[in-house]
Design a protein around this motif. Structure first.
Motif, PDB file in Angstrom:
ATOM      1  N   SER A  23       2.544   2.962  -4.327  1.00 30.01           N
ATOM      2  CA  SER A  23       2.038   4.095  -5.113  1.00 30.01           C
ATOM      3  C   SER A  23       2.524   5.438  -4.572  1.00 30.01           C
ATOM      4  O   SER A  23       2.972   6.292  -5.351  1.00 30.01           O
ATOM      5  CB  SER A  23       0.508   4.052  -5.173  1.00 30.01           C
ATOM      6  OG  SER A  23       0.064   2.886  -5.851  1.00 30.01           O
TER       7      SER A  23
ATOM      8  N   HIS B 242       0.809  -1.216   0.000  1.00 35.29           N
ATOM      9  CA  HIS B 242       0.000   0.000   0.000  1.00 35.29           C
ATOM     10  C   HIS B 242       0.844   1.268   0.000  1.00 35.29           C
ATOM     11  O   HIS B 242       0.288   2.370  -0.104  1.00 35.29           O
ATOM     12  CB  HIS B 242      -0.936   0.004   1.216  1.00 35.29           C
ATOM     13  CG  HIS B 242      -0.219   0.160   2.530  1.00 35.29           C
ATOM     14  ND1 HIS B 242       0.406  -0.898   3.158  1.00 35.29           N
ATOM     15  CD2 HIS B 242      -0.030   1.232   3.328  1.00 35.29           C
ATOM     16  CE1 HIS B 242       0.944  -0.488   4.293  1.00 35.29           C
ATOM     17  NE2 HIS B 242       0.703   0.798   4.413  1.00 35.29           N
ATOM     18  N   ARG B 243       2.177   1.142   0.109  1.00 38.91           N
ATOM     19  CA  ARG B 243       3.048   2.319   0.074  1.00 38.91           C
ATOM     20  C   ARG B 243       3.837   2.415  -1.230  1.00 38.91           C
ATOM     21  O   ARG B 243       4.661   3.321  -1.392  1.00 38.91           O
ATOM     22  CB  ARG B 243       4.035   2.284   1.245  1.00 38.91           C
ATOM     23  CG  ARG B 243       3.395   2.421   2.609  1.00 38.91           C
ATOM     24  CD  ARG B 243       2.722   3.752   2.783  1.00 38.91           C
ATOM     25  NE  ARG B 243       3.687   4.859   2.778  1.00 38.91           N
ATOM     26  CZ  ARG B 243       3.349   6.137   2.773  1.00 38.91           C
ATOM     27  NH1 ARG B 243       2.075   6.490   2.751  1.00 38.91           N
ATOM     28  NH2 ARG B 243       4.279   7.075   2.766  1.00 38.91           N
TER      29      ARG B 243
END
Length: 260
Positions: free
Chosen positions: A94, A91-92
């Protein structure tokens, strides 16, 4: 006519004036005259001149009787490149892609490291080079990338590169109190506050940065500042009303201003 005594000695006997030469023995007259033609046995196998050896091995004593030694000489050993891989959560990825133009310049220009983003392994790889001056640059760079992967802003994570007394502390809500279901959701809501006001108040009062990642809480700041922020968050988890926590933060903030 009797024969001379020199002719009458037995085989193997030596006259009083004759001596057997010993290998390596130097005549005293040659030593007194300066030993011309005799090789000096000093410094054999050391490869160092006699003057440098005397300077290195000679010991001086100060007035108090303590020995004084010459400072050690810095010798540049062979260069050895070190690498470090910092995994990035899915989730980090992007945010890392969008902020990559702000992430790598401090590492390359300030720490003189070689950086690349490995999309296949979802990690950021760091490597030291011959231009790297700081021996702890690799660790600082890894801490910077780790802080960004935990959810901190790039500008806040850069502080780890410029200051040496900053740390990151991580704990879970369950470490303070075992909560499940709606009770856990309400605890997270109390920490964040309406529109994040409670979290911002804790950050401004304790001069730290707080990241709420589901049940995990990450705090970035100095040692004492982290303690202040952690106490406020623990009070909220245990059920203290936000008004009481605000009052305690005001007291702590006023004391910190008096210290400065």
């Amino acid at each position: 006519m009797p024969a001379p005594t020199a002719l009458l000695r037995r085989p193997g006997e030596l006259a009083a004036e004759e001596t057997i030469p010993v290998p390596g023995q130097v005549d005293e007259e040659l030593l007194l005259d300066g030993g011309a033609g005799v090789a000096e046995p000093a410094n054999i196998g050391t490869g160092l001149p006699a003057q440098n050896q005397s300077e290195d091995t000679e010991m001086h004593i100060d007035e108090e009787g303590r020995p004084q030694f010459a400072p050690a000489k810095n010798t540049d050993g062979p260069f050895r490149a070190e690498t470090r891989k910092v995994p990035i959560p899915p989730h980090r990825m992007s945010p890392l892609k969008s902020c990559w133009t702000k992430v790598y310049p401090p590492l390359v220009e300030h720490l003189k490291l070689q950086v690349r983003m490995n999309m296949k392994n979802k990690a950021v790889e760091l490597r030291s080079s011959k231009h790297t001056d700081d021996p702890g640059a690799l660790q600082k760079g890894a801490d910077f990338i780790k802080a960004f992967s935990l959810g901190f802003d790039v500008d806040d994570a850069i502080a780890l590169l410029r200051l040496d007394d900053l740390y990151i502390e991580t704990f879970e809500i369950k470490d303070v109190k075992t909560l499940n279901g709606e009770h856990l959701s309400r605890a997270i809501g109390r920490i964040a506050g309406k529109d994040g006001k409670t979290k911002f108040a804790i950050e401004n009062a304790s001069r730290t940065r707080v990241v709420l990642a589901d049940q995990k809480i990450h705090i970035l700041g100095g040692f004492k500042n982290i303690h202040i922020a952690r106490e406020a968050i623990v009070s909220l988890i245990l059920g203290s009303p936000p008004g009481k926590v605000y009052g305690n933060l005001r007291t702590v903030a006023s004391r910190m201003k008096e210290r400065f």
